[in-house]
Structure formats: structure tokens, C-alpha cells
Design a protein around this motif. Structure first.
Motif, PDB file in Angstrom:
ATOM      1  N   UNK A   1       0.840  -1.192   0.000  1.00 28.89           N
ATOM      2  CA  UNK A   1       0.000   0.000   0.000  1.00 28.89           C
ATOM      3  C   UNK A   1       0.880   1.250   0.000  1.00 28.89           C
ATOM      4  N   UNK A   2       1.989   1.153   0.714  1.00 33.91           N
ATOM      5  CA  UNK A   2       2.966   2.239   0.668  1.00 33.91           C
ATOM      6  C   UNK A   2       4.332   1.636   0.383  1.00 33.91           C
ATOM      7  N   UNK A   3       4.970   2.121  -0.665  1.00 33.22           N
ATOM      8  CA  UNK A   3       6.335   1.692  -0.924  1.00 33.22           C
ATOM      9  C   UNK A   3       7.161   2.937  -1.196  1.00 33.22           C
ATOM     10  N   UNK A   4       8.461   2.768  -1.350  1.00 35.80           N
ATOM     11  CA  UNK A   4       9.302   3.950  -1.514  1.00 35.80           C
ATOM     12  C   UNK A   4      10.452   3.623  -2.453  1.00 35.80           C
ATOM     13  N   UNK A   5      11.137   4.661  -2.847  1.00 31.96           N
ATOM     14  CA  UNK A   5      12.305   4.477  -3.697  1.00 31.96           C
ATOM     15  C   UNK A   5      13.569   4.592  -2.861  1.00 31.96           C
ATOM     16  N   UNK A   6      14.613   3.885  -3.296  1.00 29.25           N
ATOM     17  CA  UNK A   6      15.909   3.953  -2.623  1.00 29.25           C
ATOM     18  C   UNK A   6      16.995   4.195  -3.651  1.00 29.25           C
ATOM     19  N   UNK A   7      18.109   4.676  -3.162  1.00 30.46           N
ATOM     20  CA  UNK A   7      19.263   4.842  -4.052  1.00 30.46           C
ATOM     21  C   UNK A   7      20.188   3.640  -3.926  1.00 30.46           C
ATOM     22  N   UNK A   8      20.540   3.076  -5.048  1.00 28.60           N
ATOM     23  CA  UNK A   8      21.476   1.959  -5.082  1.00 28.60           C
ATOM     24  C   UNK A   8      22.761   2.504  -5.708  1.00 28.60           C
ATOM     25  N   UNK A   9      23.803   2.570  -4.919  1.00 22.26           N
ATOM     26  CA  UNK A   9      25.000   3.250  -5.394  1.00 22.26           C
ATOM     27  C   UNK A   9      26.030   2.314  -6.020  1.00 22.26           C
ATOM     28  N   UNK A  10      26.482   2.683  -7.167  1.00 18.64           N
ATOM     29  CA  UNK A  10      27.669   2.046  -7.728  1.00 18.64           C
ATOM     30  C   UNK A  10      28.251   2.968  -8.779  1.00 18.64           C
ATOM     31  N   UNK A  11      29.503   2.783  -9.039  1.00 20.45           N
ATOM     32  CA  UNK A  11      30.184   3.636 -10.009  1.00 20.45           C
ATOM     33  C   UNK A  11      30.318   2.925 -11.327  1.00 20.45           C
ATOM     34  N   UNK A  12      29.762   3.460 -12.341  1.00 12.34           N
ATOM     35  CA  UNK A  12      29.907   2.918 -13.674  1.00 12.34           C
ATOM     36  C   UNK A  12      29.498   4.018 -14.640  1.00 12.34           C
ATOM     37  N   UNK A  13      30.174   4.130 -15.771  1.00  9.20           N
ATOM     38  CA  UNK A  13      29.913   5.283 -16.645  1.00  9.20           C
ATOM     39  C   UNK A  13      28.517   5.304 -17.273  1.00  9.20           C
ATOM     40  N   UNK A  14      27.809   4.182 -17.223  1.00  9.54           N
ATOM     41  CA  UNK A  14      26.466   4.205 -17.809  1.00  9.54           C
ATOM     42  C   UNK A  14      25.431   4.740 -16.817  1.00  9.54           C
ATOM     43  N   UNK A  15      25.895   5.112 -15.630  1.00 10.35           N
ATOM     44  CA  UNK A  15      25.003   5.566 -14.567  1.00 10.35           C
ATOM     45  C   UNK A  15      25.418   6.973 -14.152  1.00 10.35           C
ATOM     46  N   UNK A  16      24.853   7.978 -14.805  1.00 18.80           N
ATOM     47  CA  UNK A  16      25.377   9.336 -14.622  1.00 18.80           C
ATOM     48  C   UNK A  16      25.305   9.846 -13.181  1.00 18.80           C
ATOM     49  N   UNK A  17      24.280   9.474 -12.453  1.00 22.61           N
ATOM     50  CA  UNK A  17      24.132  10.017 -11.107  1.00 22.61           C
ATOM     51  C   UNK A  17      25.046   9.359 -10.091  1.00 22.61           C
ATOM     52  N   UNK A  18      25.595   8.196 -10.415  1.00 24.43           N
ATOM     53  CA  UNK A  18      26.388   7.465  -9.436  1.00 24.43           C
ATOM     54  C   UNK A  18      25.506   6.584  -8.581  1.00 24.43           C
ATOM     55  N   UNK A  19      24.215   6.615  -8.825  1.00 22.17           N
ATOM     56  CA  UNK A  19      23.287   5.703  -8.155  1.00 22.17           C
ATOM     57  C   UNK A  19      22.107   5.460  -9.067  1.00 22.17           C
ATOM     58  N   UNK A  20      21.469   4.330  -8.826  1.00 26.10           N
ATOM     59  CA  UNK A  20      20.271   3.978  -9.572  1.00 26.10           C
ATOM     60  C   UNK A  20      19.093   4.161  -8.626  1.00 26.10           C
TER      61      UNK A  20
END
Ligand SMILES: [Zn+2]
Lengths: 558, 152
Positions: free
Chosen positions: A147-166
């Protein structure tokens, strides 16, 4: 109007239910247009694969049976445990957290903006369609929804991931604890299976990275960065390559039926990472699991997994269990083997934490109920319904594989056609034409009404089966109606015995030599005469009557 | 146990404090269970203030942290940073003492985040040139990066 309620029917954070009735009529219609267009697009992508699947199902039957026996022999004494993580790219028009449109195959780095590029100072805003699609799939997979869910940041370094997290969902996914029912292909022994679904969560895709062989750099295309995905994690319930492949195929059917993704494996819209481990039967703890990637068809999945299972069993048998290590292996289509891509050293630490820029996702009961009511008949229900119509499992699996084929079949039945005959025409001549011309069933000029008309015309003797085939080709490629074609081309079957007798007499008179040979004992020549008469009738003579009259004439000299 | 309770989400930069926790937060909770709450909500209540303050927070492994942040630190720097980082942790650790007994648990802090979602309507960003111009190494049509083959 229903659509709008449906789209606006969930709320986020602690705001009250947002029901947007404020759209102007103009906006409504444009919304509908885009949706229809969208369906069209996904439909185009559907055909090739589903047809391929059926082709391989019918053609190499004996080879597959042999493979199956071989696999059974090889796995004696061992049990394989298979779990699958599937990423499904959603067919939304825009990305998950920004308004960039996404189209597969666009010129690299064109559909980008400061948000999906991860530039400082930008804020993600959730695309409401992503939640809607997640709920659709969650319900279709028989999941419990959060009923309630949330988003989280999954961090890793890779050039295809501009923010540094997914941006992903970690401990509270939007759906969990579901299951999916599948029917194994008949040629693989058949059988019904239920596989558990651990969870479904929403996340964003990364960009694409191209590695050049010789150069010292890699190339990045960020068009795909931020495109919405649903990750579906299965329970470790599969035991063989075919079970795993069928599980994945069912997910593909589901996302296509639901219209949430085109499920295209070649384009990477459906990607499966498979975990395989093997243990001696009776052992409670799991063996070391190996991850396999890079399979871009269900058949490759099947082969890759069975290869991996036998590789691990061989190591068990040779007493080299320690050589089974936690690693990612890639499937190589050329050598039909898996090979090490990278060894896993310890568990990756993604340092998850709640995404501070996005509110929690709260689903209202109304929203969930509306989506539940809007769900189409799902593949499993369809298969059971077709089974109850008396169709063979082979027919059932073919027809239910593609929802547009199933819809066509259903519409043909609604027009009164015989079940088995309709199935035969669709699986035979119509499927063959679609395959040759690389068309989907909706692109054919043939309508279900005309197919049922055709079936009825043959059944009631108006036209012969042979003429029926000819008319069908015409209907598929040029359209028109059965009645009109029969009249235009004067194709009505000749059922008048006198007319057929006249034709027979004419042919016999024209072939005295053959008649002589026939009467001298070469009775095989009846076929020749029958062919000549049929030709003379332009294919319109009723074959039963023709043969009856012909035999009488040939055997009783007047 | 720091997890996804409200206070935790106010401290995004302290995400690494949880790095050695099991992937799924312990559903064990000292909160009274209401029959109306969902599993989802129950799971999130793992912020425990009953444990002694210091014991609840691990001291950081600075070398590991540096590695995770792709920063190279000399052994001297590691020694220098360790107490400083510990200070910050202790400072935030004071939050552990807050009495949450009467507080309704929530998935995350009720921040100032705009709660609205967006319709799925495309809007192309009109200053792509500026983004591309800011890319340090660009060779039309790709962004160039040092050769990478492995995620780990
Ligand atoms: Zn964007």
C-alpha cells in the motif's frame, strides 16, 4: 473518462487521493491517441518472436525429445536450483523521472536532459504510468501489493550511470509474494507448473556502454538512462532449462497481454539473469550459485541453463566441487557454452538509502480495484478456457501465445465458427502467411468475420476446401468478403451430379488411351482422371461426388 | 538499528552506516502492532532506541568507505579522518536517544518533496547543446570514457 480516474487514482505521500477530472476534452482525446499508437507499436514487435517460438515447437520435435532424455540422464542423482531476475523495460512514452521521450534506436545521446544526465540541482518527478504498470503486473502475478512503498538509491560507479546511483526499490518493493502458472511445451513433455514470485519493484535503467576492442576508451549513450524498468525476482523454483525458459516466456506473454512492455528480448526490453546451482538430491543446503547473462532468446536460455547444469554436475562427479565459484558467466551462442565474465568477490555493497527526492508511493484501494477490473483475460485463464473448448494442448499453447492471435480466434468463434476448424485455419494457412510476409495477425486484411464465413461456406458445401484455401489467400492479402469473391469468380462448388457427369464424360472422351489402359487394369489412372475433371471444373467440382461418378463411368462401360 | 524509519531518511549521506547490515532489515519491532497496519509498514519500524547509544552505531572502516567512494587515501589520511567521521556519527547518534514511543512510524520523513507525479507526456529538453558542451570528452555521438569492462 474512466481512463483518467484510473491514471489519477493513486496518491503519493500523505496527500489525499488525487482525482483529476480537470482535463479538457481535447486533452482526453490526445491521450487516447497516444495510447492506441503505443499499442500498435508493441504489436508490431510481437509477431516475429511468437511465430519463431511455434516454429521451433513443431519442427525439431524429435531432437528436443532426445535432448530432454539426455539431460535427464546427465542430471541423475543431482538437482538443479534455478532462480531468475527479469528486467522488463516499460513501454511508457517518457522516462521514469523526467519527461524525455524514449524510443529504441534513437540517435545516441539525443533523448537526454539534466535530470537523466544526473546534473546537480535537478529533481526527479515520478511518471504516474510507471506505478500503474507496476500495479498491473503485480496483480497479474498474483502478488500482494505494498500500500505504501518507496524508492531507494542503489549506489555504484559505472559510466552508464550518470548520477552514481540507480533509483530503485530496496526493502519495500511495490509487489511481492506472487506466483505464475505455466504450461510446458508438449514436445518437452508438457505439464503444468507454478513458480513463485518473490518481488516486483520499480527502478530506472542505465545507459548503454559500448566497448571497443582496440581503443583505450569506451563509448556511452545515455538515451536509455532513466527509462523505467520493473524487476521481477522469482523464487528458486525452476529445475531445468525448459522450465526457466517457459517461465520467462510466460512473463513475456504477460507483459504483452497487459500492454506494459513490448517484451522484446533482442532489443533488451526483457532481460533475464539466471542463477543456477546444483546439489546432490537429498542435500538440504543449496550449492554455490552461478549467474548466467547474455541470453537473448528463450531457446538460448534453455540451452545455456542445461549446459551450466551439466557443467556443474560434471564438476561434482569429478570431485571438483570447489571449482564451482560465485561468478557471472556469459552464454556464448557460437560455442554453445557459458564462460566466466567475472568472479564475485564478496557481496556487492550498494549502500542503499531512501531516495530523499521522491515521496513514498501510496496506492489507494480504489486505484488498485480499478486496475484489477481493467485487466484483460490473462494467458493462464485463456489456456484453461481453450482447453475446456476441447482443443489440444498444442493448439492451446499456440493460440494463447499471442494475445492478438487469441483475440482473432475468439472473434472468429463469436461469429459462429467451429472451434477446431477455426484453430486449424489460424495455425495452418494464416500462420504460414504471417510468417512468410512477416506480418502480425492484425495487419492482415482478413477479418474474423470473413474467416468464420469461409469456414461456414466450406462446411455447408458452397465451396470446396481447395477453393477455400484460394479464397483465403485472396482475403488475407487483398481483403474483401467471401460472398463477394465466390460470386465474382464464380467459385460456387458444383454439386449437381448431372453437371459433374458431363465433365467426366468430356474428360473420358478426350483421353481414350488412358481409358484403355485403365480398363486393362491400370486402375491407378483414376487419379489422373479425377485431376483432369477437377481441372476442367476449375476446382469447383465436389470431390466426393466427382470420384463417385468417375468410378461408375470408368468401371461400367456404356 | 538504523533503517528506513523517518529519521534515517533525513541522513542520506550516512547511508554507509548501514553497510554491514543484512540486506533485509529485521522485521522485529518493539512497536505495538496495530491490526490495521500492513506488513509493509511493520517492516519499516526497525529504528530501535532501546539499544545503548554507542553500540547502535558501528565505527566506520574509513579505508572501505574511501574505496566505495572511489577516493584514494593514504594510511595517514585514514588515521586522520577516522576520529572526525566518528565525531559526525556520534553527533547524529544523539538522535538514537529520541523517544519515539508515541510516534506513528512512517516509511520516510515527511520532507518538503513535491508529492505530485507526472503524466506520461513527452517534453524534449531544448538545450541539449549545452549539456553536450559540458561533457568533458565527447566524440559525436558518444560520450567518451576511459575503457571499462568490469563493474566491480
Ligand atoms: Zn531526461
Amino acid at each position: 473518462m474512466a481512463l483518467i480516474v484510473f491514471r489519477g487514482g493513486f496518491r503519493t505521500n500523505h496527500l489525499l487521493l488525487r482525482r483529476t477530472f480537470l482535463f479538457s476534452a481535447r486533452r482526453d482525446s490526445s491521450l487516447l491517441c497516444t495510447i492506441q499508437q503505443h499499442h500498435q507499436r508493441s504489436r508490431y514487435n510481437v509477431r516475429a518472436e511468437s511465430l519463431q517460438a511455434t516454429e521451433s515447437k513443431t519442427s525439431s520435435k524429435s531432437i528436443q525429445m532426445a535432448t530432454k532424455e539426455l539431460v535427464e540422464k546427465k542430471t541423475r542423482g543431482y538437482e538443479a536450483i534455478i532462480g531468475i531476475e527479469t528486467h522488463v523495460q516499460l513501454s511508457t512514452i517518457t522516462k521514469a523521472f523526467c519527461s524525455c521521450p524514449y524510443t529504441y534506436g534513437s540517435q545516441p545521446n539525443t533523448t537526454i536532459c539534466p535530470i537523466c544526465m544526473g546534473l546537480p540541482g535537478t529533481l526527479p518527478v515520478l511518471n504516474s504510468k510507471v506505478v500503474e504498470f507496476a500495479v498491473r503486473l503485480g496483480l497479474a502475478l498474483n502478488c500482494e501489493l505494498s500500500v505504501a512503498s518507496k524508492f531507494d538509491r542503489k549506489q555504484y560507479f559505472y559510466p552508464d550511470l550518470p548520477k552514481g546511483y540507480q533509483i530503485s526499490q530496496f526493502d519495500i518493493p511495490i509487489a511481492r509474494k506472487g506466483y505464475v502458472d505455466v504450461d510446458l511445451p508438449v514436445e518437452f513433455g508438457g505439464g503444468h507448473r507454478r513458480f513463485g514470485i518473490t518481488r516486483v519493484h520499480m527502478e530506472e535503467d542505465a545507459g548503454k556502454l559500448l566497448h571497443s576492442e582496440s581503443e583505450s576508451y569506451s563509448q556511452v549513450d545515455l538515451n536509455r538512462a532513466g527509462v523505467p524498468l520493473l524487476e521481477i525476482v522469482s523464487e528458486p523454483d525452476m529445475r531445468s532449462g525448459i522450465e526457466a525458459a517457459e517461465y520467462a516466456a510466460e512473463l513475456q506473454r504477460l507483459v504483452r497481454y497487459l500492454g506494459v512492455s513490448n517484451g522484446n528480448m533482442q532489443e533488451g526490453s526483457l532481460r533475464c539473469d539466471v542463477n543456477v546451482s546444483v546439489r546432490p538430491i537429498g542435500q538440504l543446503e543449496f550449492g554455490t550459485k552461478v549467474e548466467i547473462k547474455n541470453m537473448n532468446s528463450f531457446s538460448a536460455m534453455n540451452r545455456a541453463i542445461d549446459y551450466e547444469i551439466s557443467r556443474q554436475i560434471q564438476l561434482h562427479n569429478k570431485g571438483q566441487v570447489d571449482q564451482i565459484v560465485q561468478e557471472t558467466r556469459l552464454w556464448d551462442e557460437g560455442t554453445q557454452k557459458t564462460f566466466t565474465m567475472r568472479k564475485k568477490e564478496g557481496l556487492a555493497d550498494y549502500r542503499y538509502f531512501p531516495e530523499p527526492d521522491l515521496p513514498e508511493v501510496v496506492l489507494t484501494k480504489d486505484f488498485i480495484d480499478q486496475i484489477r477490473q481493467s485487466l484483460p483475460e490473462l494467458p493462464e485463464e485463456k489456456r484453461r478456457r481453450y482447453e475446456n473448448l476441447g482443443l489440444s494442448m498444442q493448439d492451446v499453447l499456440f493460440l494463447a501465445n499471442d494475445s492478438s492471435v487469441a483475440d482473432f480466434f475468439d472473434a472468429t468463434l463469436e461469429n459462429g465458427a467451429d472451434v477446431k476448424l477455426a484453430a486449424n485455419w489460424i495455425m495452418g494457412d494464416i500462420a504460414a502467411y504471417m510468417k512468410n510476409e512477416k506480418l502480425s495477425i492484425n495487419e492482415l486484411k482478413l477479418t474474423p468475420q470473413e474467416l468464420s464465413e469461409l469456414i461456414a461456406s466450406i462446411k455447408n458445401g458452397t465451396i470446396s476446401g481447395k477453393i477455400g484455401k484460394e479464397i483465403l489467400t485472396e482475403l488475407i492479402s487483398k481483403g474483401g468478403t467471401v460472398k463477394q469473391l465466390i460470386e465474382e469468380k464464380d467459385l460456387v462448388q458444383i454439386v449437381d451430379p448431372a453437371a459433374i457427369e458431363a465433365l467426366v464424360d468430356k474428360v473420358i472422351a478426350a483421353n481414350p488411351k488412358q481409358l484403355q489402359q485403365y480398363r486393362a487394369g491400370k486402375t491407378k489412372l483414376q487419379g489422373f482422371f479425377a485431376g483432369q475433371v477437377m481441372k476442367e471444373s476449375k476446382g469447383k467440382a465436389n470431390p466426393v461426388l466427382l470420384n463417385k461418378i468417375l468410378a461408375e463411368k470408368l468401371n461400367c462401360p456404356s | 538499528m538504523v533503517s528506513y524509519a523517518g529519521v534515517g531518511s533525513l541522513l542520506p549521506r550516512l547511508g554507509w552506516m548501514r553497510m554491514r547490515r543484512p540486506p533485509n532489515p529485521n522485521p522485529r519491532s518493539r512497536w505495538p502492532t496495530r491490526t490495521t497496519t500492513t506488513t509493509t509498514r511493520r517492516r519499516s519500524r526497525s529504528f530501535s532506541s532501546s539499544s545503548p547509544l554507542r553500540a547502535a552505531l558501528d565505527s566506520p572502516d574509513v579505508s572501505l568507505l574511501a574505496d566505495a567512494a572511489r577516493i584514494s587515501l593514504s594510511p595517514n589520511e585514514v588515521r586522520e579522518f577516522e576520529p572526525k567521521i566518528m565525531q559526525v556519527i556520534d553527533w547524529f547518534g544523539q538522535l538514537q536517544a529520541v523517544d519515539l514511543e508515541s510516534i506513528e512510524p512512517s516509511l520516510r520523513a515527511n520532507t518538503e518533496v513535491d508529492a505530485r507525479t507526472r503524466e506520461d507526456a513527452p517534453e524534449a529538453f531544448d538545450n541539449r547543446e549545452a549539456i553536450i558542451a559540458a561533457v568533458p570528452s565527447y566524440e559525436d555521438p558518444y560520450i567518451k570514457v576511459p575503457r571499462v569492462l568490469n563493474k566491480e
